[in-house]
Design an enzyme around this catalytic site. Structure first.
Site, PDB file in Angstrom:
ATOM      1  N   LYS A  29       0.833  -1.205   0.000  1.00 49.10           N
ATOM      2  CA  LYS A  29       0.000   0.000   0.000  1.00 49.10           C
ATOM      3  C   LYS A  29       0.868   1.255   0.000  1.00 49.10           C
ATOM      4  O   LYS A  29       0.662   2.174  -0.798  1.00 49.10           O
ATOM      5  CB  LYS A  29      -0.925  -0.020   1.224  1.00 49.10           C
ATOM      6  CG  LYS A  29      -1.897   1.144   1.210  1.00 49.10           C
ATOM      7  CD  LYS A  29      -2.786   1.146   2.443  1.00 49.10           C
ATOM      8  CE  LYS A  29      -3.628  -0.105   2.477  1.00 49.10           C
ATOM      9  NZ  LYS A  29      -4.989   0.097   2.898  1.00 49.10           N
ATOM     10  N   ARG A  98      -3.134   2.881   8.755  1.00 50.28           N
ATOM     11  CA  ARG A  98      -3.495   1.681   7.994  1.00 50.28           C
ATOM     12  C   ARG A  98      -2.310   0.747   7.850  1.00 50.28           C
ATOM     13  O   ARG A  98      -1.209   1.179   7.554  1.00 50.28           O
ATOM     14  CB  ARG A  98      -3.937   2.065   6.577  1.00 50.28           C
ATOM     15  CG  ARG A  98      -5.204   2.860   6.524  1.00 50.28           C
ATOM     16  CD  ARG A  98      -5.399   3.448   5.135  1.00 50.28           C
ATOM     17  NE  ARG A  98      -6.553   4.340   5.106  1.00 50.28           N
ATOM     18  CZ  ARG A  98      -7.793   3.938   4.838  1.00 50.28           C
ATOM     19  NH1 ARG A  98      -8.042   2.683   4.566  1.00 50.28           N
ATOM     20  NH2 ARG A  98      -8.774   4.812   4.842  1.00 50.28           N
ATOM     21  N   GLY A 107      -8.051  -7.457   4.797  1.00 51.09           N
ATOM     22  CA  GLY A 107      -8.844  -7.486   6.026  1.00 51.09           C
ATOM     23  C   GLY A 107      -8.177  -8.217   7.178  1.00 51.09           C
ATOM     24  O   GLY A 107      -8.785  -8.393   8.230  1.00 51.09           O
ATOM     25  N   MET A 109      -5.305  -7.435   8.812  1.00 50.05           N
ATOM     26  CA  MET A 109      -4.649  -6.609   9.837  1.00 50.05           C
ATOM     27  C   MET A 109      -5.494  -5.372  10.092  1.00 50.05           C
ATOM     28  O   MET A 109      -6.584  -5.242   9.580  1.00 50.05           O
ATOM     29  CB  MET A 109      -3.234  -6.287   9.391  1.00 50.05           C
ATOM     30  CG  MET A 109      -2.356  -7.523   9.433  1.00 50.05           C
ATOM     31  SD  MET A 109      -0.677  -7.159   9.003  1.00 50.05           S
ATOM     32  CE  MET A 109      -0.861  -6.601   7.336  1.00 50.05           C
ATOM     33  N   ARG A 343      -3.192  -1.147  -6.552  1.00 48.94           N
ATOM     34  CA  ARG A 343      -2.220  -2.245  -6.595  1.00 48.94           C
ATOM     35  C   ARG A 343      -2.541  -3.079  -7.819  1.00 48.94           C
ATOM     36  O   ARG A 343      -3.644  -2.977  -8.378  1.00 48.94           O
ATOM     37  CB  ARG A 343      -2.314  -3.097  -5.325  1.00 48.94           C
ATOM     38  CG  ARG A 343      -3.633  -3.763  -5.207  1.00 48.94           C
ATOM     39  CD  ARG A 343      -3.832  -4.496  -3.924  1.00 48.94           C
ATOM     40  NE  ARG A 343      -5.248  -4.776  -3.852  1.00 48.94           N
ATOM     41  CZ  ARG A 343      -5.890  -5.171  -2.797  1.00 48.94           C
ATOM     42  NH1 ARG A 343      -5.254  -5.309  -1.655  1.00 48.94           N
ATOM     43  NH2 ARG A 343      -7.171  -5.422  -2.827  1.00 48.94           N
ATOM     44  N   HIS A 459     -15.393  -8.920   1.466  1.00 51.24           N
ATOM     45  CA  HIS A 459     -14.384  -9.781   2.082  1.00 51.24           C
ATOM     46  C   HIS A 459     -14.445 -11.193   1.499  1.00 51.24           C
ATOM     47  O   HIS A 459     -13.444 -11.773   1.088  1.00 51.24           O
ATOM     48  CB  HIS A 459     -14.610  -9.805   3.593  1.00 51.24           C
ATOM     49  CG  HIS A 459     -13.686 -10.720   4.319  1.00 51.24           C
ATOM     50  ND1 HIS A 459     -14.017 -12.024   4.602  1.00 51.24           N
ATOM     51  CD2 HIS A 459     -12.440 -10.540   4.778  1.00 51.24           C
ATOM     52  CE1 HIS A 459     -13.004 -12.596   5.225  1.00 51.24           C
ATOM     53  NE2 HIS A 459     -12.035 -11.711   5.353  1.00 51.24           N
ATOM     54  N   ARG A 582       4.570 -47.975 -12.424  1.00 51.32           N
ATOM     55  CA  ARG A 582       4.658 -48.808 -11.216  1.00 51.32           C
ATOM     56  C   ARG A 582       4.089 -50.178 -11.552  1.00 51.32           C
ATOM     57  O   ARG A 582       2.879 -50.326 -11.708  1.00 51.32           O
ATOM     58  CB  ARG A 582       3.849 -48.191 -10.078  1.00 51.32           C
ATOM     59  CG  ARG A 582       4.436 -46.917  -9.479  1.00 51.32           C
ATOM     60  CD  ARG A 582       3.541 -46.459  -8.335  1.00 51.32           C
ATOM     61  NE  ARG A 582       4.140 -45.443  -7.497  1.00 51.32           N
ATOM     62  CZ  ARG A 582       3.870 -44.141  -7.583  1.00 51.32           C
ATOM     63  NH1 ARG A 582       3.035 -43.697  -8.506  1.00 51.32           N
ATOM     64  NH2 ARG A 582       4.437 -43.290  -6.746  1.00 51.32           N
ATOM     65  N   ARG A 637       9.449 -49.512 -13.517  1.00 51.97           N
ATOM     66  CA  ARG A 637      10.083 -49.821 -12.238  1.00 51.97           C
ATOM     67  C   ARG A 637       9.772 -51.254 -11.835  1.00 51.97           C
ATOM     68  O   ARG A 637       8.609 -51.676 -11.880  1.00 51.97           O
ATOM     69  CB  ARG A 637       9.584 -48.865 -11.160  1.00 51.97           C
ATOM     70  CG  ARG A 637      10.297 -49.109  -9.848  1.00 51.97           C
ATOM     71  CD  ARG A 637       9.856 -48.130  -8.801  1.00 51.97           C
ATOM     72  NE  ARG A 637       8.488 -48.417  -8.359  1.00 51.97           N
ATOM     73  CZ  ARG A 637       7.852 -47.684  -7.458  1.00 51.97           C
ATOM     74  NH1 ARG A 637       8.422 -46.602  -6.950  1.00 51.97           N
ATOM     75  NH2 ARG A 637       6.634 -47.979  -7.089  1.00 51.97           N
ATOM     76  N   SER A 786      16.367 -41.687 -10.923  1.00 50.15           N
ATOM     77  CA  SER A 786      15.093 -40.989 -10.795  1.00 50.15           C
ATOM     78  C   SER A 786      14.830 -40.813  -9.307  1.00 50.15           C
ATOM     79  O   SER A 786      14.824 -41.786  -8.552  1.00 50.15           O
ATOM     80  CB  SER A 786      13.973 -41.800 -11.450  1.00 50.15           C
ATOM     81  OG  SER A 786      12.759 -41.119 -11.270  1.00 50.15           O
ATOM     82  N   GLY A 788      13.008 -40.544  -6.083  1.00 56.14           N
ATOM     83  CA  GLY A 788      11.719 -40.917  -5.509  1.00 56.14           C
ATOM     84  C   GLY A 788      11.521 -40.044  -4.277  1.00 56.14           C
ATOM     85  O   GLY A 788      11.869 -40.416  -3.163  1.00 56.14           O
ATOM     86  N   THR A 789      10.979 -38.867  -4.536  1.00 51.16           N
ATOM     87  CA  THR A 789      10.942 -37.880  -3.445  1.00 51.16           C
ATOM     88  C   THR A 789       9.931 -38.230  -2.359  1.00 51.16           C
ATOM     89  O   THR A 789       9.999 -37.688  -1.270  1.00 51.16           O
ATOM     90  CB  THR A 789      10.653 -36.481  -4.018  1.00 51.16           C
ATOM     91  OG1 THR A 789       9.537 -36.596  -4.907  1.00 51.16           O
ATOM     92  CG2 THR A 789      11.863 -35.943  -4.754  1.00 51.16           C
ATOM     93  N   CYS A 854      10.380 -38.632  -9.952  1.00 49.41           N
ATOM     94  CA  CYS A 854       9.084 -39.251 -10.207  1.00 49.41           C
ATOM     95  C   CYS A 854       8.210 -39.312  -8.958  1.00 49.41           C
ATOM     96  O   CYS A 854       7.142 -39.906  -8.971  1.00 49.41           O
ATOM     97  CB  CYS A 854       9.250 -40.640 -10.808  1.00 49.41           C
ATOM     98  SG  CYS A 854      10.080 -41.793  -9.706  1.00 49.41           S
ATOM     99  N   TYR A 874      14.397 -34.069 -16.310  1.00 51.35           N
ATOM    100  CA  TYR A 874      12.938 -34.111 -16.465  1.00 51.35           C
ATOM    101  C   TYR A 874      12.257 -34.259 -15.104  1.00 51.35           C
ATOM    102  O   TYR A 874      12.887 -34.649 -14.110  1.00 51.35           O
ATOM    103  CB  TYR A 874      12.509 -35.260 -17.391  1.00 51.35           C
ATOM    104  CG  TYR A 874      12.744 -36.640 -16.818  1.00 51.35           C
ATOM    105  CD1 TYR A 874      11.780 -37.254 -16.013  1.00 51.35           C
ATOM    106  CD2 TYR A 874      13.915 -37.332 -17.077  1.00 51.35           C
ATOM    107  CE1 TYR A 874      12.001 -38.514 -15.479  1.00 51.35           C
ATOM    108  CE2 TYR A 874      14.140 -38.589 -16.554  1.00 51.35           C
ATOM    109  CZ  TYR A 874      13.177 -39.183 -15.743  1.00 51.35           C
ATOM    110  OH  TYR A 874      13.387 -40.410 -15.204  1.00 51.35           O
TER     111      TYR A 874
HETATM  112  C1  PEP Z   1       8.803 -42.255  -4.403  1.00 50.84           C
HETATM  113  O1  PEP Z   1       9.157 -42.841  -3.398  1.00 50.84           O
HETATM  114  O2  PEP Z   1       8.888 -41.033  -4.565  1.00 50.84           O
HETATM  115  C2  PEP Z   1       8.222 -43.001  -5.531  1.00 50.84           C
HETATM  116  C3  PEP Z   1       7.975 -42.426  -6.680  1.00 50.84           C
HETATM  117  O3  PEP Z   1       7.903 -44.297  -5.294  1.00 50.84           O
HETATM  118  P1  PEP Z   1       6.606 -44.767  -4.497  1.00 50.84           P
HETATM  119  O4  PEP Z   1       5.770 -43.551  -4.251  1.00 50.84           O
HETATM  120  O5  PEP Z   1       5.941 -45.754  -5.364  1.00 50.84           O
HETATM  121  O6  PEP Z   1       7.216 -45.337  -3.277  1.00 50.84           O
HETATM  122 MG    MG Z   2       9.345 -45.013  -3.447  1.00 50.64          MG
END
Ligand code: PEP
Ligand code: MG
Length: 902
Positions: A29, A98, A107, A109, A343, A459, A582, A637, A786, A788-789, A854, A874
């Site tokens: 602001k 303000r 709204g 604060m 804004r 609001h 999978r 996999r 790859s 596997g998060t 992945c 990727y």
């Molecule tokens: C992972 O672990 O991120 C993965 C892709 O494998 P999954 O989810 O099948 O364990």
């Molecule tokens: Mg996994």
């Protein structure tokens, strides 16, 4: 000013000293008020106290040294400019105080208006207003009310009650029927309420009012609802708010005054034109609260043509200057127009795309900038289905389409009930006369919000748009009765728990559940709508921006798909391969029995028979997928989950066996299964016999899968097609595991592939922290990694991915330990560091090593930017998120263009 001359830290900026780039310091602001001041637009004079002052105050609990003196100096110069002194009895200067953070928090604060009024200056104000006592006393009672509530935590309802009492004594429902004497009486009543709750008289000293109000705005940064809103919107908790002290102008001085809110384009659809609401004889807060119904801005032309024309001129100027949709707040005080805020305006997802496209056409921005102005979350919203309406469904009411989308759910009337039912998995629609910041929890929990009062800028509307929630506001045919938990509309009574459907695009409200149909954006991705010929601004804009994103991005986008149908859809959505197929999903359904045979096999022969029965089925699956992907890479996999997941649960088996025994039936097979389930029971199955460990323990299992993949590829190639299989080994933690699997796989592949020309890559998931930390070794045996998060997050944090989100994440979010679940958006500091190490060390050991991700994070907008920055090749995500990942990969590339070291 003095601050700089004395070398003291500068905490206060006059509007003329700032500009729009200083949002970090002056808040949105303040920075924009400064920008408008410097553009020569009519902005009431004032100054901004910086976010740094706020942060210093919040950390130490007291105002930083020098702040008081700098406020004094700026106030004096404001007084000189206005020719009035703060709260001076005869001719007072009044100011508003303000909040204004870097990111808009509508709204959330505090604001205090009319600071400087007291028992004496109220008389002076009346004289300034041409003897308008009513206005002066109304302003004074508003000050005591806002100041009491905001600064001294006096319960707001007490003031409301006092106002209601006076109105009912007078036999009216309308504030405007109260005269000066009534309002003077109300001031007395308010002062008593103030004294009762605070143990002191309402402060008469104007400078004390100002200082306390500033402090209250600082404190409001940490108010519960502000904290909650920041978490929801992912706004960092340590930014602090700036405070703007602005000379008051009044929209409530009579019919030639008023106040309004406007957008330079339609924030709902992006269509060009003038959109806004105007309320004559009112203060700005009355519009935002949605308490009185506004008129469309166009009607101002009849009421005050000069101001209307001037406003249109300013709006055009602002759009050209900001090169974007602007929203503004303005006040007209006796025919003089004042700009109170501007804004870059919030907008719906559809409007974001449409406006970005229009601005490119108008030559105001280029395609990179257009891409920068939209995001994956907006695209995801546009891929939601819409209502499929036929004659059966007649709307029972029509309000304002305040935030688009289609939502059905059970009606609830309170935020608490919304939260309760949502926690039970119910879809709910929060129905209120109007919402206020205390409803935030309920709005988050609900599928949609329906109000009977308020316009596009109320609001409910503003907050819902920000959250991407469907909202219909101002459906004034609804008689909402919160205490009775019902609303009535057109002779229908709708009770809590009844289902309604609301369309946030058209504003229509339906009883019951309306079926939904896919969005036109999905139809476009599916290839059902041709962007070159269709007359649909949204589809054309999406097509144009996606095309640019694809050209800009460096990251490739693959999909996670286990069936031919998913693979086909993902390809239409732009997937450039499969990053994760999978195979365990192929062992379900009627194939379970074969897996049972495998598990129960008592000798080599039985096991081999079971595997031999599975082989052709797997091969057929892979043939279908390779055909769909037609030469694009397909990462398959090998089987990952613990085998007991394919068996019935222990309790169920135990009961079956007991019942069958009781009946004297033959239970040999069930008993064997039960024994196997008991034998295979693990306390921590996610850390047990799964992934590569299974492959090393059960002879022939991985070999069968490798053979099926290779044979499928050869079959496709012999048929004239192409296939690029990549075999991926899950849960590897040590290079020796991979080497063992690899040796066997290479042998089988060589035997199957022969001279067919098929090439099969072998690589691994990196999903165990040890794998990330020994990536240099593992890369010696892997042609690709790859990440596997999902597992990497689970094992990196030591969180069970199946249990913790429901168990304690709410508390971690509340405490700010994380701002978002690390299963949703990658934890860049910890899990991200593992990825960075693995990527660097893997590539150092094997230049050209292919890197992808992945896990679920592959389709999360923020995570995609991180993966781009780490230099992955990727991301792979579910088919529906492929367009989102393409868009974000493009955005990541333009954001880092030039600074991208890879
Ligand atoms: C992972 O672990 O991120 C993965 C892709 O494998 P999954 O989810 O099948 O364990
Ligand atoms: Mg996994």
């Amino acid at each position: 000013m003095e601050a700089q001359e004395s070398g003291e830290h500068k905490y206060v900026y006059d509007f003329a000293e700032g500009n729009k780039e200083l949002k970090d310091l002056l808040g949105g602001k303040g920075a924009n008020l400064a920008e408008m001041t410097n553009l020569g637009l009519p902005v009431p004079p004032g100054f901004t106290i910086t976010t740094e002052a706020c942060k210093a105050y919040l950390t130490t609990g007291r105002e930083p040294d020098g702040l008081a003196g700098q406020i004094e100096a700026h106030l004096e110069s404001l007084e000189r400019e206005m020719g009035r002194r703060l709260g001076e009895p005869d001719d007072p200067l009044l100011v508003s105080v303000r909040s204004g953070a870097k990111f808009s928090m509508p709204g959330m604060m505090e604001t205090v208006l009319n600071v400087g009024l007291n028992d004496r200056s109220v008389i002076g104000l009346s004289a300034q207003a041409g003897g308008n006592d009513r206005f002066a006393w109304d302003s004074y009672r508003r000050l005591i009310q806002m100041f009491g509530k905001t600064v001294c935590e006096v319960p707001g309802e007490e003031f409301e009650h006092a106002l209601d009492e006076i109105k009912s004594a007078k036999g009216t429902h309308n504030d405007l029927d109260l005269d000066a004497d009534d309002l003077r009486g109300l001031v007395d009543a308010y002062k008593k309420i103030f004294a009762k709750h605070t143990g002191r008289e309402f402060p008469q000293e104007p400078r004390e009012q100002l200082d306390l109000a500033i402090r209250a705005v600082f404190d409001s940064w940490n108010a519960e609802r502000a904290v909650l809103y920041r978490r929801q919107e992912r706004i960092p908790a340590d930014l602090g708010t700036a405070v703007n002290v602005v000379a008051m102008v009044f929209g409530n001085l009579g019919p030639d005054s008023g106040t309004g809110v406007a957008f330079t384009r339609d924030p709902g659809s992006g269509a060009q034109g003038i959109y806004g609401d105007y309320l004559a004889n009112a203060q700005g807060e009355d519009v935002v609260a949605g308490i009185r119904n506004t008129v469309p801005l166009q009607e101002l032309e009849q009421l005050d043509k000069t101001s209307y024309d001037q406003l249109l001129g300013i709006m055009a100027r602002l759009e050209e200057h900001y090169k974007d949709l602007c929203d503004i707040e303005f006040t007209i005080e006796r025919g003089k127009l004042w700009m109170l805020q501007t804004r870059v305006g919030k907008r719906t997802a559809a409007a974001a795309f449409v406006i970005a496209g229009q601005l490119v056409d108008e030559g105001l921005i280029d395609l990179d900038e257009a891409l920068h102005r939209v995001n994956g979350a907006q695209l995801a919203q546009l891929m939601f289905p819409r209502f499929q309406l036929d004659h059966e469904f007649e709307p029972v009411a029509k309000g304002i389409g305040a935030s688009p989308g289609a939502a059905s759910g059970k009606v609830v009337f309170t935020s608490a009930r919304a939260v309760e039912l949502a926690a039970e998995g119910e879809a709910v629609i929060l129905v209120r006369r109007e919402t206020n910041p205390d409803d935030l929890n309920g709005m988050i929990a609900a599928q949609g919000i329906l109000t009977s009062r308020g316009g596009k800028t109320s609001h409910a509307a503003v907050v819902a748009r920000g959250m991407g929630k469907t909202c219909v506001s101002g459906a004034d045919e609804l008689e909402v009765n919160v205490p009775a938990k019902k609303f009535t509309v057109g002779g229908h009574v709708v009770n809590e728990g009844d289902v309604v459907s609301i369309d946030g695009t058209t504003g229509k409200v339906y009883l019951g559940e309306v079926p939904v149909m896919p969005s036109e954006v999905v139809q476009y991705f599916e290839g059902e709508l041709d962007p070159e010929t269709i007359d649909d601004a949204l589809v054309r804009a999406v097509h144009r921006i996606m095309t640019h994103a694809d050209a800009a991005r460096r990251l490739r986008v693959r999909t996670n798909a286990d069936t031919g149908a998913d693979a086909a859809r993902a390809r239409r959505f732009g997937a450039e391969g499969i990053g994760l197929c999978r195979t365990e999903h192929m062992f379900l359904g009627d194939r379970r029995e074969l897996v049972e045979r495998l598990i129960l096999a008592s000798g080599e022969r039985e096991r081999e028979d079971a595997l031999a029965a599975l082989l052709p089925l797997q091969r057929a699956d892979f043939i279908e997928i390779f055909r769909e992907m037609d030469g694009l890479p397909v990462t398959v996999r090998l089987i990952d989950p613990p085998l007991h997941e394919f068996l019935p649960p222990l309790e169920q088996l135990a009961v079956n066996v007991a019942v069958a025994q009781e009946r004297g039936e033959d239970v040999a097979k069930e008993e064997a299964l039960l024994a196997a389930v008991r034998r295979m029971h693990e306390e921590n199955p996610m850390l047990g016999l799964r992934g590569v460990r299974l492959g090393l323990v059960i002879p022939g299992l991985f070999a069968m899968q490798v053979r099926a993949i290779a044979e499928a590829a050869v079959a496709v190639v012999r048929d004239g097609g192409t296939a690029c299989p990549e075999i991926m080994v899950p849960l590897v933690g040590a290079v020796q595991e991979l080497e063992t699997v690899r040796a066997e796989a290479e042998r089988i592949i060589a035997e199957v592939v022969g001279d067919s020309g098929v090439e099969v890559l072998i690589g691994t998931m990196i999903e165990v922290p040890r794998a990330a930390l020994t990536a240099g070794q593992i890369a010696e045996a892997a042609e690709f990694f790859s990440f596997g998060t999902n597992d990497l997050t689970q094992m990196g944090w030591g969180f069970s991915r199946d249990d913790v989100e429901g168990a304690f994440f709410w508390r971690y979010l509340e405490l700010g330990i994380f701002g978002i679940s690390p299963f949703e958006s990658i934890d860049t500091d910890g899990v991200g560091r593992l990825i960075r190490i693995a990527a660097e060390e893997g590539r150092a050991a094997r230049p050209g090593l292919k890197l992808g991700v992945c896990g679920e994070h592959g389709g999360d907008p923020d995570s995609v930017h991180f993966f781009h920055s780490v230099g992955l090749d990727y991301v792979s995500c579910s088919p529906f998120r492929v367009p989102v990942a393409r868009l974000e990969a493009g955005r990541a590339a333009i954001t880092t263009a030039g600074s991208d070291s890879r």
